[in-house]
Every structure is written in structure tokens, then in C-alpha cells.
Design a protein around this motif. Sequence first.
Motif, mmCIF file in Angstrom:
data_model
loop_
_atom_site.group_PDB
_atom_site.id
_atom_site.type_symbol
_atom_site.label_atom_id
_atom_site.label_comp_id
_atom_site.label_asym_id
_atom_site.label_seq_id
_atom_site.Cartn_x
_atom_site.Cartn_y
_atom_site.Cartn_z
ATOM 1 N N ILE A 357 -4.214 9.600 30.446
ATOM 2 C CA ILE A 357 -3.168 9.694 29.431
ATOM 3 C C ILE A 357 -3.824 9.543 28.062
ATOM 4 O O ILE A 357 -4.947 9.043 27.938
ATOM 5 C CB ILE A 357 -2.088 8.609 29.614
ATOM 6 C CG1 ILE A 357 -2.716 7.209 29.546
ATOM 7 C CG2 ILE A 357 -1.333 8.800 30.908
ATOM 8 C CD1 ILE A 357 -1.687 6.090 29.569
ATOM 9 N N ASP A 358 -3.114 9.981 27.011
ATOM 10 C CA ASP A 358 -3.641 9.893 25.651
ATOM 11 C C ASP A 358 -3.537 8.461 25.133
ATOM 12 O O ASP A 358 -2.518 7.785 25.321
ATOM 13 C CB ASP A 358 -2.863 10.820 24.712
ATOM 14 C CG ASP A 358 -3.064 12.286 25.058
ATOM 15 O OD1 ASP A 358 -4.170 12.633 25.515
ATOM 16 O OD2 ASP A 358 -2.113 13.077 24.867
ATOM 17 N N ARG A 359 -4.602 8.001 24.481
ATOM 18 C CA ARG A 359 -4.552 6.718 23.793
ATOM 19 C C ARG A 359 -3.623 6.826 22.586
ATOM 20 O O ARG A 359 -3.462 7.903 22.004
ATOM 21 C CB ARG A 359 -5.944 6.295 23.328
ATOM 22 C CG ARG A 359 -6.859 5.819 24.432
ATOM 23 C CD ARG A 359 -8.288 5.655 23.911
ATOM 24 N NE ARG A 359 -8.349 4.816 22.712
ATOM 25 C CZ ARG A 359 -8.699 3.535 22.706
ATOM 26 N NH1 ARG A 359 -9.012 2.941 23.852
ATOM 27 N NH2 ARG A 359 -8.749 2.862 21.575
ATOM 28 N N THR A 360 -3.017 5.718 22.197
ATOM 29 C CA THR A 360 -2.083 5.759 21.069
ATOM 30 C C THR A 360 -2.786 5.969 19.731
ATOM 31 O O THR A 360 -2.166 6.425 18.776
ATOM 32 C CB THR A 360 -1.288 4.448 20.999
ATOM 33 O OG1 THR A 360 -2.192 3.347 20.869
ATOM 34 C CG2 THR A 360 -0.453 4.267 22.253
ATOM 35 N N GLN A 365 -8.668 10.271 25.862
ATOM 36 C CA GLN A 365 -7.841 9.932 27.005
ATOM 37 C C GLN A 365 -8.536 8.876 27.865
ATOM 38 O O GLN A 365 -9.770 8.795 27.900
ATOM 39 C CB GLN A 365 -7.559 11.170 27.862
ATOM 40 C CG GLN A 365 -6.668 12.205 27.205
ATOM 41 C CD GLN A 365 -6.338 13.334 28.149
ATOM 42 O OE1 GLN A 365 -7.177 13.789 28.914
ATOM 43 N NE2 GLN A 365 -5.089 13.805 28.088
ATOM 44 N N VAL A 366 -7.707 8.073 28.554
ATOM 45 C CA VAL A 366 -8.202 7.049 29.466
ATOM 46 C C VAL A 366 -7.288 7.032 30.686
ATOM 47 O O VAL A 366 -6.147 7.509 30.627
ATOM 48 C CB VAL A 366 -8.211 5.647 28.809
ATOM 49 C CG1 VAL A 366 -9.223 5.571 27.682
ATOM 50 C CG2 VAL A 366 -6.821 5.282 28.311
ATOM 51 N N PRO A 367 -7.775 6.525 31.830
ATOM 52 C CA PRO A 367 -6.858 6.346 32.967
ATOM 53 C C PRO A 367 -5.700 5.442 32.562
ATOM 54 O O PRO A 367 -5.883 4.484 31.802
ATOM 55 C CB PRO A 367 -7.744 5.699 34.037
ATOM 56 C CG PRO A 367 -9.140 6.081 33.661
ATOM 57 C CD PRO A 367 -9.159 6.133 32.165
ATOM 58 N N ARG A 493 -7.433 -1.256 25.525
ATOM 59 C CA ARG A 493 -7.988 -0.083 26.206
ATOM 60 C C ARG A 493 -7.134 1.156 25.954
ATOM 61 O O ARG A 493 -7.638 2.272 25.920
ATOM 62 C CB ARG A 493 -8.056 -0.370 27.713
ATOM 63 C CG ARG A 493 -8.823 0.648 28.530
ATOM 64 C CD ARG A 493 -8.761 0.274 29.997
ATOM 65 N NE ARG A 493 -7.401 0.368 30.501
ATOM 66 C CZ ARG A 493 -6.860 1.504 30.952
ATOM 67 N NH1 ARG A 493 -7.571 2.612 30.970
ATOM 68 N NH2 ARG A 493 -5.634 1.519 31.389
ATOM 69 N N LEU A 494 -5.816 0.936 25.737
ATOM 70 C CA LEU A 494 -4.902 2.049 25.472
ATOM 71 C C LEU A 494 -4.764 2.348 23.989
ATOM 72 O O LEU A 494 -4.010 3.251 23.609
ATOM 73 C CB LEU A 494 -3.517 1.725 26.046
ATOM 74 C CG LEU A 494 -3.462 1.552 27.571
ATOM 75 C CD1 LEU A 494 -2.097 1.029 27.997
ATOM 76 C CD2 LEU A 494 -3.769 2.871 28.278
ATOM 77 N N GLY A 495 -5.479 1.605 23.150
ATOM 78 C CA GLY A 495 -5.431 1.858 21.710
ATOM 79 C C GLY A 495 -4.191 1.319 21.039
ATOM 80 O O GLY A 495 -3.850 1.754 19.928
ATOM 81 N N LEU A 496 -3.500 0.364 21.663
ATOM 82 C CA LEU A 496 -2.281 -0.183 21.081
ATOM 83 C C LEU A 496 -2.611 -1.162 19.959
ATOM 84 O O LEU A 496 -3.592 -1.902 20.030
ATOM 85 C CB LEU A 496 -1.454 -0.884 22.154
ATOM 86 C CG LEU A 496 -0.873 0.025 23.245
ATOM 87 C CD1 LEU A 496 -0.333 -0.796 24.399
ATOM 88 C CD2 LEU A 496 0.227 0.913 22.668
ATOM 89 N N GLU A 497 -1.793 -1.152 18.931
ATOM 90 C CA GLU A 497 -1.990 -2.047 17.798
ATOM 91 C C GLU A 497 -1.633 -3.470 18.197
ATOM 92 O O GLU A 497 -0.561 -3.700 18.759
ATOM 93 C CB GLU A 497 -1.118 -1.598 16.629
ATOM 94 C CG GLU A 497 -1.263 -2.448 15.380
ATOM 95 C CD GLU A 497 -0.348 -1.993 14.254
ATOM 96 O OE1 GLU A 497 -0.257 -2.708 13.238
ATOM 97 O OE2 GLU A 497 0.287 -0.929 14.406
#
Length: 731
Positions: A357-360, A365-367, A493-497
Motif C-alpha cells: 500500500i502507499d505510505r501517507t 509503498q510498503v506491505p 513505517r506507514l509514514g503517519l504523522e
Amino acid sequence: MTTALPVPAAFPGRSPFAGADVCQHAGLALPPGTRRPRFDDDLWDFTDVTGLPASMPLAVRRFAYEPIIDLRWRMVAKELVFAMLAPRHEAVALLPRANRTPVHLQTANGRLGEAARFLNWLAGQGVASLGEVGDHHCEAYLLHRRHVLDEQGTVVGERSPGTRRRAAQVIIDLLNYGELFTADRPDPSLRPWGGATATAVAEMPSGRSMNKTPPLSDGILRPVLAAALYLTSAIGPHAVALNQEIKNADQQWGRSAPGEFARLSRAPVTEITRLLERYQHDGIPLPMLPGYLVSERIAAGWTPGDPLIAVGLNTLARQAGISQFSLQWLTELREPIEAASSAVGVQEMFARNGALIDRTDGQGQVPWSPPLHRLEAVALVGVVRTAAAAVVAAVSGMRACELMELQIGCRLPPEEPLPGTARYRLAGKLIKGQPLGGTRDEWVVIEPAYQAAGLAEQLHDAPADGGLLFGRIAFNVRYKWFRNWLNGPSGQRLGLEPIPDYPVSLRALRRTLAIELAYRPGGVLAAKFQLKHIAAATTEGYVSRPGGAQAELLAEVNQHESERNLALLWDEFRNYQNGIMPAGPGARELTDFFAHVDAKLDPAEAPAAKVQRSDREIRSLLTKRAGVLHLGTANYCWFTDPSRALCLKLAGDQSADKPLIGMCDSARCPQATHHPCHRPVWAEHAENTKTFLGQLGRTQKTERARLQAEYDRAVRVLERIDGAADAGEPA
């Protein structure tokens, strides 16, 4: 441990409530076969009363009288609470100062808790009878409840006015119902605090200052809501599959799943070998133990370098149909298990081979999730459920009690009022201020809230129609887990703030929504969707069900809008006095109004006795004008005359009582003004338009002409804003 004082030789009389069915007299319904609480019981259990709100904790539904040490005062507490629940009882109706309306069970439980605290405090002060209680005891108890003490008895803080009010109210209640008590009663001539009400004694604030819940700042709300929307949209579908994977694993070979074989005395070489062959054939890693179980093995004597130390042997046994793995079997099974481990490896059991899925943050992309142990997988599902609850609450304005009343199947079929449009509704209950059981209501919501409710249904443990969607959740606690997960390695890891460490409650989300709607477009609720969609949905809910839950929310919004308009007009009036003038077609009319207000405040123009150059007088003069202020994206609209409104002329509707802000052309409308606060919007618009002009080809003449006109208009507006601010004259 408390010890009950001895029962006195004889009570002054038999209680009029002795042997009474509490629920029958209080008008509370219980399902057939449920044990009914009796007055003489030391525990009144109202857990199964029909119609109680889902948000009411189980502990609050149980009235325990055993904590009251003195048995006479225990009887007093029972009679007091019974009288509050059943004010129409013949013995209660005769009391001149008794309440005539039954209190809610939650209120009654709070009164009981404070009564127990006061009566035990009296016992600790050496008071033997309620008749000995005097004014000094009342003052001392209020002082006792006012302050927070540390372990050494030092005052370290002060409790809220609500706590002080409860402390005063219990004493007043004992006096108001004193004639009813049969075991002991206070002196009827006692009038603590001169007969003042509990609210006055507690010095509780009133009016606008009563709302103590601060709204969430943009620095907190934005990452919270952005993360919640991302989890419900991007992670949600995968979390549904993960939740089903957990259920299947628990049913097939979980800790409580029955095995084909009982505990075997022999080593199940054939069964385990066959299972290991399947693992190797399919290339699936063996199940891995979580770290804390590996630590337990090391503590039990395993060698840290043992190749089987992280292998879930019990899981392998259950998958082979055996209830439990015996360590004695390793003598015969170590070699095949080590061979399989070497061939396919060892890995966490859930969320293997996660889809990309796309990182925010746009960094690739990461699993969607790394492989997880069972407890980690359950925690992730819980985080997504919390995200769904946050989305529904934040963009609908539901109270906690209303959110917890949502049921499986609450999503009503979407309506299509116009081709290509959809109206989404959630069926629920209105609890606050309603009779026991609540009132059926519907919420008109935007699509993200509707989809979040659907996701919560899919993640439900037992998704049967009529079950509670979220149930009795402690959102404050769940939010802490949500924030910790988000700020930890999983969220990063998902790039969330990251989210600042600040408490977020459902009440704060509701108040923030009301303020954001009122102050639009000054604040942005979230970057994922436009605020106007929420405003439209909330307004539709008000029109659809006037007097419903969304009408109450809009009443809060309207109050905030009035406060906002007055504050904005106040600021512009101060700017006028400081020589910072507005610009735009309506600027001259606005400055004339300010000049009129300023003249009213001139001491030379009014009798000395009536001169009040105070903030209150200025507010009084500005209030009426503030009522016609509407906020545009890049202007203020002073909607004083519908016949002059350009937006209504363009729409062909002169009968509207509000402007059509979406059709506003503030550069031409005679009721529009531009101010320094609007300059950044126009500057950004000019810069973007200039960029688009530079990207057009030579053949796009029509588009170039349109964009050039847009750019020239933006530049003119900027020049007039700057000129008015510098010259001290409206432009």
C-alpha cells in the motif's frame, strides 16, 4: 477492612419501604426471570434493567450499601436513594422539600457514593448520631472534599466545582428527606450555608464559561483524523481479512480447540512428520513464538542458541490434532523439526505476505503490515476499530452515549435525492435528555463516516443484527493505545504523522467539530475531505429531523458562529481605528458603519453620564452588524440586502435569506470586502494561476485569456488590500 458497628437495640420505627420491590416502585422494567432488587438487600443490582444506555458502566448499575459502616446509616442511605427513585411513593409524596421527579439511576448511584463517603467521614470524626451534625461538620466536610491531599496530608490541588457540589448536595438531601428516615435523622433545624443551594455553595460557574471542554488544536486534530481515515480506508480491508484469519486459527487449532487425539504417552512422530512435510512442500515458515515466551523458555533452562527455541511446538501439536506438545518428545522429533525449520524458516503466524500500500508521506509503498504474532494481530484489529469510532464521532458530532448506541445494521440504504448524488444515514438513539430507553434518531453523515461504520460491522466479533456496533467502549483508553501504535514503529513505517501527547475524548471531538463548522473556512477539519461536505450533511440531518441530535449540534454551531462573527467584527473595528482599512466593493459601506460606531463613542457627542467607552458598549453596537456576516474563502460577505447580492442575481433567486458563498464573486459584489487576513489566499491564487499560464501552449488561446483575466483580478485585489492597509482609506 471495615467493621460494621453493632445494630442498635431498637429502631425508632419500621421503614415504610421494608420489603419493597425497588424496580416496581421506580418504574423500571426487568426481563422475565431476572432477580429483582429488594429494599432490604445490601446490593441493588440494576444491570439488566430494560432501556439503560449502553454507555452506562456496569459498576454504576450496582448499588452497594455494604461500604457504609454504621448499620443505622446504611438504612438511612437506602431510604434516601429509594425516595429519589420513587418520588410518587405515598411516604415520599408528603415530604415538602422532596424532589417530584425521579432521578436517573446513574445520578442515584452518584448520590449514594457521596452519601457513603460523608457518613463514613462522620464516623471517623466520632459523630454517633446524625442529630449531632452541626454547621461546623458541614463546613469541615466541604473543606475536606475541596482539596486534594498527598500521602503526607499536604494540599496539592483543588477538586472541581462538581465535586464540591456533590459534597454539599448530600448534606442538603439528608435534611430534605430527614422526616422519612427511621433509623437516624439529622436535626431539622439545621440550615447549613444559610439555606443556599448546592450550586451556590460550590461556586459553580454559569453561562458561557460552563463548557470546560477545550477544542482540539489543528496540530492534534489533523494527524489524529488523517491517521484514522488512512487506517479505515487503506488498512481496513486488510484488517477485516486479518480478523477472519485470527478467528479461523482459534477455531481450528487455537488454545481451546479440541484435538483429534488426547494427550499421547508416545511421541507422535507420524503425525508431526506428516505436518512438517506439508510445511516444506508449501514453503510456509513454521509458527514463531512471541518474545516473552522465548524468554520463559530461556528461564526454564533452554539454551539461547537452540534452533528450536523460537518454534511454536504447541501450535504444531494442535495443528497435528494433538492437544499439547510434551518436551519429552523432542528426543525423537528434534531432528525433523530442525530440518523443517532450516528449510522454510520460522515466522510470525499472521499477516504474512502483506499486500503493498502507499505510505501517507508519498515515500513509496510498503506491505500493509509485517508478519504478526497473535496478540499483535488482535491489537492491530483493535486499533482499526478505534480509528473507525474516531472517524464516525469526529465527522458526525455524536456524543459518547449516542456512538455507543449504534447497532449492527445501523447503516440505512443510501438515498439518491438527485442523479449522481447520495445521502448516507446512520440509525441510532438520542439518549441525553430523553426518557429511559432513548429516542430513535437518524444521523445524516458523509461517506467516510458511513464506510467507517461498515468497517466496524465487519470487524465485530459477532456481527448479528441488533448487536451493539462499538459497545461500551472506554474511548480515552482506546485512544491511548491508538496513539501509542501510531507513534511507534508501526505508524512510522506507514509514514503517519506522529500525534502529540494530549488527551482526546469524544466530547472534545464533538466540540471541535462544532467550532470548525462555525469558523469555516478559517479552520480545516482534515486534509482528506472538504469541510463543506460535513456542513451540508449536518444541515441535511437538521432539516430531515428537526429537534433531533443533529439539531442540538447545530445549535452549538450557531452559538459559536455568533461568537465568531462578533470577534471578527471586533478585530476589524480595531483595525479601522488603527488605520488599517478594508478593500473590495463593500469597503466604503463598512468603513461608514465603523465611523458611525466610533462617533457614538466620542465623549464630545454624548452626555457625560451616558459615555461608556467600554468593550461591552462596543460589542452592543457591533452585535447587529455581526449577525449579517458570512465567511467566504477569500472575503467577508455582509449580507444586508438580498437584492444587492451578486450570487443571488446569478442564481436567479432573490428570496434567499443567506448568500450562496460557493457562487461568490467578491471582486464585483457590492456587499463583499477584502481584509489583510485574506491576502495569503489571493496571493496563492495569483501564484498558482501564473504557474498555469506558463504551462499553456500557444494554441490554447481561450484558456490563456480566461486564466489571464483571473490572474489580473487577483493582482488587482492584492494591490487594493495593500493600498487600503497603507493609505488608511478604503479601496
